[in-house]
Design a protein around this motif. Structure first.
Motif, PDB file in Angstrom:
ATOM      1  N   PHE B 145      -5.625 -16.314   0.487  1.00  0.00           N
ATOM      2  CA  PHE B 145      -4.820 -15.317  -0.209  1.00  0.00           C
ATOM      3  C   PHE B 145      -3.850 -14.632   0.751  1.00  0.00           C
ATOM      4  N   TYR B 146      -2.739 -14.177   0.211  1.00  0.00           N
ATOM      5  CA  TYR B 146      -1.874 -13.278   0.996  1.00  0.00           C
ATOM      6  C   TYR B 146      -1.376 -12.161   0.101  1.00  0.00           C
ATOM      7  N   GLU B 147      -0.976 -11.069   0.724  1.00  0.00           N
ATOM      8  CA  GLU B 147      -0.341  -9.986  -0.014  1.00  0.00           C
ATOM      9  C   GLU B 147       0.868  -9.506   0.768  1.00  0.00           C
ATOM     10  N   THR B 148       1.846  -8.959   0.052  1.00  0.00           N
ATOM     11  CA  THR B 148       2.993  -8.337   0.698  1.00  0.00           C
ATOM     12  C   THR B 148       2.966  -6.870   0.305  1.00  0.00           C
ATOM     13  N   VAL B 149       2.738  -6.022   1.278  1.00  0.00           N
ATOM     14  CA  VAL B 149       2.500  -4.599   1.007  1.00  0.00           C
ATOM     15  C   VAL B 149       3.184  -3.748   2.076  1.00  0.00           C
ATOM     16  N   ASN B 150       3.057  -2.453   1.934  1.00  0.00           N
ATOM     17  CA  ASN B 150       3.422  -1.548   3.015  1.00  0.00           C
ATOM     18  C   ASN B 150       2.134  -1.060   3.670  1.00  0.00           C
ATOM     19  N   SER B 151       2.183  -0.888   4.990  1.00  0.00           N
ATOM     20  CA  SER B 151       1.027  -0.332   5.696  1.00  0.00           C
ATOM     21  C   SER B 151       1.465   0.935   6.406  1.00  0.00           C
ATOM     22  N   TYR B 152       0.493   1.762   6.730  1.00  0.00           N
ATOM     23  CA  TYR B 152       0.835   3.115   7.190  1.00  0.00           C
ATOM     24  C   TYR B 152       0.085   3.498   8.458  1.00  0.00           C
ATOM     25  N   ARG B 153       0.838   3.920   9.452  1.00  0.00           N
ATOM     26  CA  ARG B 153       0.231   4.405  10.706  1.00  0.00           C
ATOM     27  C   ARG B 153       0.890   5.721  11.080  1.00  0.00           C
ATOM     28  N   TYR B 154       0.058   6.634  11.550  1.00  0.00           N
ATOM     29  CA  TYR B 154       0.611   7.909  11.999  1.00  0.00           C
ATOM     30  C   TYR B 154       1.087   7.727  13.442  1.00  0.00           C
ATOM     31  N   GLU B 155       2.188   7.021  13.555  1.00  0.00           N
ATOM     32  CA  GLU B 155       2.779   6.647  14.846  1.00  0.00           C
ATOM     33  C   GLU B 155       3.240   7.917  15.565  1.00  0.00           C
ATOM     34  N   THR B 156       2.796   8.099  16.803  1.00  0.00           N
ATOM     35  CA  THR B 156       3.196   9.323  17.508  1.00  0.00           C
ATOM     36  C   THR B 156       4.368   9.075  18.456  1.00  0.00           C
ATOM     37  N   ARG B 160      11.696   3.746  15.171  1.00  0.00           N
ATOM     38  CA  ARG B 160      12.972   3.038  15.099  1.00  0.00           C
ATOM     39  C   ARG B 160      12.976   2.237  13.795  1.00  0.00           C
ATOM     40  N   PRO B 161      13.987   2.407  12.949  1.00  0.00           N
ATOM     41  CA  PRO B 161      13.984   1.756  11.641  1.00  0.00           C
ATOM     42  C   PRO B 161      13.667   0.253  11.712  1.00  0.00           C
ATOM     43  N   LEU B 162      12.823  -0.204  10.829  1.00  0.00           N
ATOM     44  CA  LEU B 162      12.361  -1.589  10.679  1.00  0.00           C
ATOM     45  C   LEU B 162      11.434  -2.042  11.808  1.00  0.00           C
ATOM     46  N   ILE B 163      11.552  -1.428  12.983  1.00  0.00           N
ATOM     47  CA  ILE B 163      10.856  -1.970  14.158  1.00  0.00           C
ATOM     48  C   ILE B 163       9.598  -1.180  14.501  1.00  0.00           C
ATOM     49  N   ARG B 164       9.724   0.129  14.620  1.00  0.00           N
ATOM     50  CA  ARG B 164       8.521   0.943  14.793  1.00  0.00           C
ATOM     51  C   ARG B 164       8.582   2.086  13.788  1.00  0.00           C
ATOM     52  N   THR B 165       7.751   1.989  12.744  1.00  0.00           N
ATOM     53  CA  THR B 165       7.840   2.923  11.623  1.00  0.00           C
ATOM     54  C   THR B 165       6.450   3.428  11.247  1.00  0.00           C
ATOM     55  N   ARG B 166       6.410   4.508  10.506  1.00  0.00           N
ATOM     56  CA  ARG B 166       5.129   4.975   9.978  1.00  0.00           C
ATOM     57  C   ARG B 166       4.811   4.300   8.647  1.00  0.00           C
ATOM     58  N   GLU B 167       5.865   3.900   7.965  1.00  0.00           N
ATOM     59  CA  GLU B 167       5.687   3.075   6.766  1.00  0.00           C
ATOM     60  C   GLU B 167       6.145   1.672   7.155  1.00  0.00           C
ATOM     61  N   ILE B 168       5.186   0.808   7.440  1.00  0.00           N
ATOM     62  CA  ILE B 168       5.500  -0.559   7.869  1.00  0.00           C
ATOM     63  C   ILE B 168       5.745  -1.333   6.584  1.00  0.00           C
ATOM     64  N   SER B 169       7.014  -1.557   6.250  1.00  0.00           N
ATOM     65  CA  SER B 169       7.276  -1.994   4.882  1.00  0.00           C
ATOM     66  C   SER B 169       7.543  -3.482   4.764  1.00  0.00           C
ATOM     67  N   VAL B 170       7.371  -3.980   3.545  1.00  0.00           N
ATOM     68  CA  VAL B 170       7.510  -5.397   3.206  1.00  0.00           C
ATOM     69  C   VAL B 170       6.788  -6.245   4.266  1.00  0.00           C
ATOM     70  N   TRP B 171       5.511  -6.002   4.341  1.00  0.00           N
ATOM     71  CA  TRP B 171       4.640  -6.639   5.341  1.00  0.00           C
ATOM     72  C   TRP B 171       3.758  -7.649   4.632  1.00  0.00           C
ATOM     73  N   HIS B 172       3.797  -8.913   5.065  1.00  0.00           N
ATOM     74  CA  HIS B 172       2.875  -9.863   4.451  1.00  0.00           C
ATOM     75  C   HIS B 172       1.700 -10.100   5.377  1.00  0.00           C
ATOM     76  N   GLU B 173       0.530 -10.205   4.792  1.00  0.00           N
ATOM     77  CA  GLU B 173      -0.608 -10.637   5.589  1.00  0.00           C
ATOM     78  C   GLU B 173      -1.413 -11.654   4.819  1.00  0.00           C
ATOM     79  N   ILE B 174      -1.839 -12.662   5.565  1.00  0.00           N
ATOM     80  CA  ILE B 174      -2.638 -13.745   4.985  1.00  0.00           C
ATOM     81  C   ILE B 174      -4.052 -13.579   5.491  1.00  0.00           C
ATOM     82  N   HIS B 175      -5.020 -13.686   4.607  1.00  0.00           N
ATOM     83  CA  HIS B 175      -6.428 -13.615   5.012  1.00  0.00           C
ATOM     84  C   HIS B 175      -7.175 -14.761   4.356  1.00  0.00           C
TER      85      HIS B 175
END
Lengths: 487, 487
Positions: B145-156, B160-175
């Motif tokens: 299975f895979y999903e395409t989601v946003n993930s969230y980190r409280y980055e301190t 930088r847009p798209l590259i280092r974000t707190r909302e890691i968007s349009v992210w696919h992960e396969i498990h």
């Protein structure tokens, strides 16, 4: 969620791998099919949040693809606004924020666990502050954007997959801003047309009503709301088109300088709908054998089941593969599993509601044909291989049309005019949507909708063909009010 | 976010509507283009969360469409897991949960503001408890299975847009989960192939390395990590393929009974990547005039700019419309705006990196031709109308190929072998990625990567063509270690 909360979660568990509920037992039938047909798995340990399984997600993505096409062809562009609405944006909409302080999921972070904001419960508090930043002059208008996102509400009532959830998933909302009231009104009418289109693809008939002004968003000019019905005569809110007037532009400061240098607030329209659409159509279509997915959104439009007799396996599988290649455009699926009998396969694909089944056995091959079975009627037909594409195309179209026709007939038979409050009561009791003449006054509205427990007024019809008298105050009126119980 | 936090947010504001930064000033150039080219708007009032604007979102959706196709053709199915990971799932992975207690966004709700869970920072703690529920026997495997989601980190760190974000968007992960180690290993190899494909479509060359085992997920067997580079010789992590072995299956209790009735844990692979890919390719392609979007993912592959001379407007616009219809398959856009001059339009579309520009004026119409301008080279060519489709198709393919070729040459020129620690230092100082022979021991790894401040070791090459001696301990080895600074 801690243990205590988990205990409270109404977890639905299948007692067997069979569909045991009849459609008459609608809730149980629906819950069983969510799991058996691979739509969503509600056993995830957060109340009201379910895992979308592959088959269900594919149907939902097909629906999404259709709205993407409709909106983008109309020049409405897709965007995405962040999940977390910061407190300062919430505070621009104080009454809204007051409501969501308990109905929302708030977010804390950092070592001091400070509140960062609220997880998006609706789009506008994230979107409109940015519109305020983007709009400076008339040239910046119109803005015509939509997003497809998940929204989050801390729903305290009992939840139901796709229909009432804490994670309102695959939800599209359109938010526009215009320089004039007239342009906004045109936009409003456009969206009603777009939605009428979308519902047709879903083979999901609906009735739409003008919402009473006191049920519209605070300060809005008006709204049209869509309702689908359930086989047991309940009514399901399924999206609305809202004419916000300038109310939100004033709250969020969306303004521009006109030709004379005077500041003007923008006029706005918003609409929204999502996975409820799939919930609605699942409730409407389907029978004691399982779901029936309308062909236009079906991930698999036809399944090929080879009928394997000993010694003939190879030739049958070869022919089945050939046919599956030829019919690729119909998203056919060849079920080659060896561990399942043909009968078991029929059973599974009927549950999933695949519109067509193709059976091929040694005898069919001799006759250069196959058997085509419709999911909706169960009708079997022998199709000559040379007619395959043509016949499948026609049959899929016919299924789509007849699903919509059948559901429309059901809807029409569910709406029943009433002349007295007693009739309203008995209509609703017998699973009907009641319609009565109404003067459009709030006082009479209250009296009508207090008639029976759980009864709700859903606004007035758009057609206004006949004239009659308000059943409460007897005033002359062309408006009819819809009444029913909510699903 | 409160006022205090807002002050801390590094808000990037454009000083004008012009691209003023040269690409040599890479960060400023990148930030300006995010806004000017309508990619994302970072001025949203939550640090590290940006609004996706229509043009940027369309590019990202084109990239997503490509990975959907790659994964689904390989039989990996799309699903969706809820946003909120309940505490009880977190607690099945204690070391992970410990880490995210401060790096995660937690969710509170209800009148008592009880903690409900954490917003998904990575997929596995939401996904694997469900896998544990779904897997009972060998027949339930493999799960792919895979999903395409946003993930969230409280980055301190600074974002930088798209590259280092707190909302890691349009992210696919396969498990995935498999019954045997061998099957999982095959799956691992498949994903490396799929990604190599994806990167080609993006015209984004990368180098991939075997991660040292101490940098893999705890308990994992191994990982391959992809890195793209930036024009100034920095290195950007851009996805990894992880062979988890049975480590997570043991934590999350994903097990089945084998033929002998003995319980076995599943073997798992996971991979992930997302909008960083777009960030990476934007950094690579583009010049002082703006972005260059590779044709295969460009939302508009050619823009038509009519050259309007007085008295000839009508005939030019008519011809432009005709051409735009004929070239529809290339997602052409006809820029009919009257308030902008042709020059202003050229400027805007160059900023957005549309691969081709078509100019049509009265003289071109006389000659039954148009002018075709390549964004990458600026080369102009007169094309006869009858060759339009063929020429545009060829030129787009040529742009795609030459963007990849140029970027690959840059990458190759950036990687420089070193024989001593001093050479490593000076390579990296001059904007190169340094490669040295290494014995694969941790002690030597530490000594090498401590050579210069900010230097990181990125794992060893997959090729192992030559033999040499570890630059620290002098042991014979075929492995080379990559070293550089992170972007």
């Amino acid at each position: 969620m801690n243990k205590k909360n988990q205990d409270k979660k109404e977890i639905f568990e299948l007692k067997s791998n069979q569909l045991t509920a009849s459609k008459k037992d609608l809730s149980e039938w629906y819950n069983q099919l969510m799991l058996l047909a691979d739509i969503v798995d509600d056993r995830y340990a957060v109340k009201g949040m379910a895992v979308w399984k592959p088959y269900g997600y594919k149907i939902m993505q097909n629906i999404k693809r259709r709205w993407d096409e409709l909106f983008q062809n109309a020049g409405i562009q897709e965007v995405y606004f962040p999940l977390i609405v910061p407190i300062e944006y919430c505070e621009q909409n104080p009454s809204w924020w007051q409501g969501f302080k308990s109905e929302g999921f708030k977010v804390i972070a950092g070592t001091d666990n400070k509140i960062q904001g609220i997880i998006r419960p609706t789009g506008e508090p994230a979107i409109y502050p940015m519109y305020s930043m983007w709009v400076r002059s008339k040239n910046d208008l119109p803005i015509r954007f939509y997003e497809t996102v998940n929204s989050y509400r801390y729903e305290t009532k009992s939840t139901r997959p796709l229909i009432r959830t804490r994670e309102i998933s695959v939800w599209h909302e359109i938010h526009t801003a215009h320089a004039t009231r007239e342009e906004a009104e045109e936009e409003f009418q456009l969206h009603i047309k777009l939605w009428d289109e979308l519902w047709k693809d879903l083979a999901l008939p609906s009735f739409k009503v003008v919402k009473p002004i006191w049920e519209c968003f605070p300060g809005a000019i008006g709204a049209v709301e869509y309702y689908s019905t359930t086989p047991n005569g309940r009514v399901m809110e399924n999206g609305s088109v809202n004419n916000l007037g300038q109310a939100y532009a004033k709250k969020f400061n969306i303004k521009f300088k006109d030709e004379k240098g005077k500041e003007q607030y923008a006029w706005q329209i918003c609409t929204g709908n999502g996975a409820r659409l799939l919930g609605g159509l699942i409730l409407i279509h389907g029978d004691d054998k399982g779901l029936i997915i309308p062909p236009r959104i079906a991930p698999i439009k036809a399944v090929i089941v080879p009928i394997l007799f000993k010694g003939k396996e190879k030739i049958v599988l070869e022919k089945a593969k050939e046919l599956s290649k030829e019919l690729k455009e119909f998203d056919v699926y060849l079920d080659e599993r060896k561990e399942k009998t043909a009968g078991e396969k029929f059973y599974e694909w009927e549950i999933k509601g695949v519109p067509l089944r193709i059976e091929i056995g040694p005898k069919d091959i001799e006759k250069d044909s196959f058997v085509l079975v419709r999911r909706d009627t169960g009708k079997k037909e022998i199709i000559s291989n040379k007619d395959a594409k043509k016949k499948i195309k026609e049959t899929l179209e016919d299924i789509q049309d007849s699903l919509l026709k059948k559901a429309t007939e059901m809807l029409n038979s569910q709406i029943k005019d009433a002349k007295t409050l007693e009739e309203v009561k008995s209509n609703v009791k017998s699973g009907k949507i009641s319609r009565v003449f109404w003067c459009k006054e709030g006082e009479c509205y209250d009296k009508i909708s207090e008639t029976a427990e759980g009864l709700e007024g859903f606004g007035s019809d758009l057609e206004k063909k006949e004239e009659g008298h308000c059943i409460i105050c007897n005033k002359k009126t062309k408006t009819k009010l819809y009444l029913a119980k909510s699903y």
